[in-house]
Design a protein around this motif. Structure first.
Motif, PDB file in Angstrom:
ATOM      1  N   SER A   1      58.721  -1.910 -59.030  1.00 21.85           N
ATOM      2  CA  SER A   1      59.387  -2.728 -60.052  1.00 21.85           C
ATOM      3  C   SER A   1      59.779  -4.091 -59.503  1.00 21.85           C
ATOM      4  O   SER A   1      59.573  -5.122 -60.153  1.00 21.85           O
ATOM      5  N   PHE A   2      60.341  -4.102 -58.286  1.00 19.97           N
ATOM      6  CA  PHE A   2      60.790  -5.367 -57.702  1.00 19.97           C
ATOM      7  C   PHE A   2      59.620  -6.257 -57.288  1.00 19.97           C
ATOM      8  O   PHE A   2      59.710  -7.482 -57.369  1.00 19.97           O
ATOM      9  N   LEU A   3      58.547  -5.646 -56.824  1.00 19.31           N
ATOM     10  CA  LEU A   3      57.436  -6.422 -56.288  1.00 19.31           C
ATOM     11  C   LEU A   3      56.427  -6.851 -57.340  1.00 19.31           C
ATOM     12  O   LEU A   3      55.478  -7.571 -57.023  1.00 19.31           O
ATOM     13  N   GLN A   4      56.607  -6.389 -58.580  1.00 24.28           N
ATOM     14  CA  GLN A   4      55.661  -6.760 -59.633  1.00 24.28           C
ATOM     15  C   GLN A   4      55.543  -8.271 -59.782  1.00 24.28           C
ATOM     16  O   GLN A   4      54.438  -8.816 -59.803  1.00 24.28           O
ATOM     17  N   PRO A   5      56.684  -9.010 -59.915  1.00 23.89           N
ATOM     18  CA  PRO A   5      56.555 -10.476 -60.020  1.00 23.89           C
ATOM     19  C   PRO A   5      55.934 -11.106 -58.777  1.00 23.89           C
ATOM     20  O   PRO A   5      55.179 -12.071 -58.882  1.00 23.89           O
ATOM     21  N   ILE A   6      56.247 -10.558 -57.593  1.00 21.72           N
ATOM     22  CA  ILE A   6      55.678 -11.103 -56.367  1.00 21.72           C
ATOM     23  C   ILE A   6      54.176 -10.861 -56.321  1.00 21.72           C
ATOM     24  O   ILE A   6      53.403 -11.716 -55.865  1.00 21.72           O
TER      25      ILE A   6
ATOM     26  N   ASP B   1      60.969 -11.906 -70.036  1.00 25.92           N
ATOM     27  CA  ASP B   1      62.339 -12.182 -70.490  1.00 25.92           C
ATOM     28  C   ASP B   1      63.380 -11.957 -69.402  1.00 25.92           C
ATOM     29  O   ASP B   1      64.565 -11.878 -69.686  1.00 25.92           O
ATOM     30  N   GLY B   2      62.952 -11.811 -68.165  1.00 26.53           N
ATOM     31  CA  GLY B   2      63.899 -11.549 -67.087  1.00 26.53           C
ATOM     32  C   GLY B   2      64.796 -12.748 -66.805  1.00 26.53           C
ATOM     33  O   GLY B   2      64.483 -13.889 -67.180  1.00 26.53           O
ATOM     34  N   ASN B   3      65.914 -12.462 -66.132  1.00 25.83           N
ATOM     35  CA  ASN B   3      66.859 -13.527 -65.799  1.00 25.83           C
ATOM     36  C   ASN B   3      67.430 -13.289 -64.397  1.00 25.83           C
ATOM     37  O   ASN B   3      68.619 -13.433 -64.171  1.00 25.83           O
ATOM     38  N   ASP B   4      66.526 -12.930 -63.450  1.00 25.38           N
ATOM     39  CA  ASP B   4      66.980 -12.648 -62.102  1.00 25.38           C
ATOM     40  C   ASP B   4      66.344 -13.624 -61.118  1.00 25.38           C
ATOM     41  O   ASP B   4      65.696 -14.597 -61.516  1.00 25.38           O
ATOM     42  N   GLU B   5      66.553 -13.356 -59.803  1.00 20.48           N
ATOM     43  CA  GLU B   5      66.044 -14.261 -58.788  1.00 20.48           C
ATOM     44  C   GLU B   5      64.522 -14.324 -58.783  1.00 20.48           C
ATOM     45  O   GLU B   5      63.942 -15.384 -58.525  1.00 20.48           O
ATOM     46  N   LEU B   6      63.846 -13.195 -59.056  1.00 19.96           N
ATOM     47  CA  LEU B   6      62.392 -13.201 -59.072  1.00 19.96           C
ATOM     48  C   LEU B   6      61.858 -14.032 -60.231  1.00 19.96           C
ATOM     49  O   LEU B   6      60.840 -14.722 -60.105  1.00 19.96           O
ATOM     50  N   THR B   7      62.541 -13.965 -61.374  1.00 19.09           N
ATOM     51  CA  THR B   7      62.151 -14.814 -62.499  1.00 19.09           C
ATOM     52  C   THR B   7      62.333 -16.279 -62.147  1.00 19.09           C
ATOM     53  O   THR B   7      61.497 -17.137 -62.486  1.00 19.09           O
ATOM     54  N   GLU B   8      63.431 -16.576 -61.471  1.00 27.03           N
ATOM     55  CA  GLU B   8      63.678 -17.953 -61.039  1.00 27.03           C
ATOM     56  C   GLU B   8      62.592 -18.412 -60.068  1.00 27.03           C
ATOM     57  O   GLU B   8      62.132 -19.563 -60.126  1.00 27.03           O
TER      58      GLU B   8
END
Length: 513
Positions: free
Chosen positions: A219-224, A248-255
């Motif tokens: 889940s965490f590595l999907q954006p990476i 629609d995320g609003n976390d550090e990975l989205t940033e």
């Protein structure tokens, strides 16, 4: 000496690299398992201590009960006295366990009811064994007071041994000893069951934490992972429009994904501008180089023998060389304008003073023009811009106003305070521009009328330099124009809330001018 072969660092890194997904999986699994282990250990030790305390309390209760029964005798204890007392049905081994009543002509004494757990020994004052419920290897060591000790006993390991002297309530003389041994058989059985359950649950918890850690890592590595895929695509095709779908995320990975997308957009804009810049510079330099080359060839063939041709060729070549020098200088100015935030971010300039100075200079240089100044500033006002840069911008705009004026040689210069901004406007009544030209006028090398602009000596970089400088100081510049009626160029710069400009800086800037 033979050259060393190039080291394939990419291949080595790929061989040595451990996937971040597995690192996170292992890390999360270890963290969850350690948390479970710590809490389980604390609960197990607490439970074990509670069980030991209960067993000790049970031994103490039996011991107190026996000493109360034996203490009612006057003389030393005998085997007959012990058997008589232990056969009484009112004796309790623990507060919760009464003696089982006799059934079918067979007596169930406390000794028989607790054969597997409690061993009772009674000794006379000479420490001779009078009675023993079961055989035990635990030694008897008389004490003056009641003591409960943990001892090693047989295959089960730990056992409890309580020894106390028995005193007669009638004459307060020692009449014997009582030893109560708790083999803790039920405790050890429960201990093994609980320990087995904890170990089994620990194995399940380890597997469960591994699965949870893997899911969390995915889940965490999907954006990476999407970021990496996009990078590979951009690596193969720098002009690709591939971007990361941030959702629609609003976390550090989205940033991070948003920053990457913005970086790609800016990079591609820079690539396009660089390509356009190279094409424009090549085009602009091609003409003067060709002119100079043509005159040099002409002179080389026969023109050097003709004074008129020689003079004309040298004059034209020098003029083109001067244009190339001007173009190179403007290109350097444009390059420096892109770095104003790095080198000039703390500069302060008095707007009113500089406006008046530039206004007076242009009145002196162009006496055939009428310059009008509207100064709506009621006090000295400062903006965050290097003095020479603001002067350069004003010169570019005023020079264009003079160049592109027609019959009405009037230039209107105004400055006003709009609250949080200072606005400067320069108006001419000359050729004007179309709406399309107004949008493109700040592009590099763009000229409304290339033939007339070249005749007037322009390279098409002045407004680009002005725009780059203004935007470097977080300001705005735009044009308003009507064809054949003139143009207005407007500048907005953020006003400083507190004008803290030292006299030393002002004098230094003035001396540089």
């Amino acid at each position: 000496m033979k050259p060393q072969a190039a080291v394939d660092t990419k291949g080595i890194n790929e061989k040595k690299r451990i996937s971040l997904r597995w690192k996170w999986t292992i890390g999360a699994a270890i963290a969850l398992f350690l948390t479970y282990t710590i809490f389980s250990t604390i609960l197990f030790i607490t439970f074990q201590q509670i069980m030991i305390d209960n067993e000790q309390q049970a031994v103490r209760n039996v011991m107190v009960n026996l000493t109360e029964r034996f203490g009612q005798h006057f003389y030393d204890l005998t085997e007959e006295d012990v058997e008589e007392i232990l056969d009484q049905q009112e004796l309790y081994l623990t507060p919760e366990m009464p003696i089982i009543e006799e059934t079918q002509n067979q007596r169930s004494t406390p000794l028989r009811a607790s054969q597997g757990s409690i061993v009772i020994r009674v000794y006379n004052p000479e420490e001779e064994l009078l009675y023993e419920t079961n055989d035990s290897d635990i030694a008897f060591e008389p004490n003056e007071t009641l003591q409960i000790e943990s001892v090693e006993e047989g295959p089960n390991g730990e056992a409890l041994s309580a020894i106390t002297p028995v005193y007669s309530f009638l004459n307060n003389e020692r009449i014997g000893y009582v030893q109560v041994i708790n083999t803790l058989s039920s405790y050890h059985e429960l201990f093994r069951s609980v320990l087995g359950a904890i170990l089994l649950t620990g194995v399940i918890a380890l597997l469960f934490s591994g699965v949870i850690g893997y899911i969390i890592a995915i889940s965490f590595l999907q954006p990476i992972r999407r970021l990496t895929e996009a990078m590979h695509i951009i690596e193969k095709d720098p002009e690709s429009s591939e971007r990361i779908d941030v959702g629609d995320g609003n976390d550090e990975l989205t940033e991070l994904a948003n920053a990457y997308n913005a970086m790609l957009d800016r990079m591609q804009r820079n690539i396009e501008q660089q390509k356009q810049f190279v094409e424009d510079v090549s085009h602009e330099l091609r003409t003067p180089v060709a002119v100079v080359e043509g005159h040099m060839k002409l002179l080389n063939r026969w023109g050097k023998d003709d004074p008129v041709v020689l003079d004309e060729s040298l004059s034209a070549s020098l003029q083109e060389i001067e244009r190339m020098k001007s173009l190179v200088q403007e290109m350097l100015d444009l390059s420096r304008a892109e770095q104003v935030e790095i080198h000039y971010k703390n500069e302060r300039t008095s707007v009113r003073e500089l406006i008046n100075q530039t206004y007076n200079n242009f009145k002196l240089v162009h006496p055939d023009f009428t310059f009008i100044l509207d100064d709506d500033l009621h006090k000295e006002t400062y903006v965050n811009i290097y003095r020479n840069h603001l002067e350069q911008i004003l010169i570019i705009l005023l020079d264009n106003a003079v160049k592109y004026s027609t019959d009405q040689k009037v230039v209107h210069l105004s400055v006003s305070d709009n609250g949080s901004n200072i606005q400067i406007a320069i108006q001419d009544f000359g050729e004007g521009m179309t709406e399309e030209d107004t949008e493109k006028i700040f592009h590099r090398f763009y000229r409304v009328d290339k033939a007339r602009s070249r005749h007037k000596g322009g390279n098409g970089l002045g407004l680009s330099i002005a725009k780059q400088l203004i935007e470097g100081y977080h300001g705005k510049i735009w044009a308003e124009s009507v064809l054949h009626h003139g143009s207005i160029f407007r500048i907005e710069l953020p006003k400083l809330k507190k004008a803290k400009t030292s006299l030393k800086n002002t004098e230094a800037s003035t001396s540089e001018d």
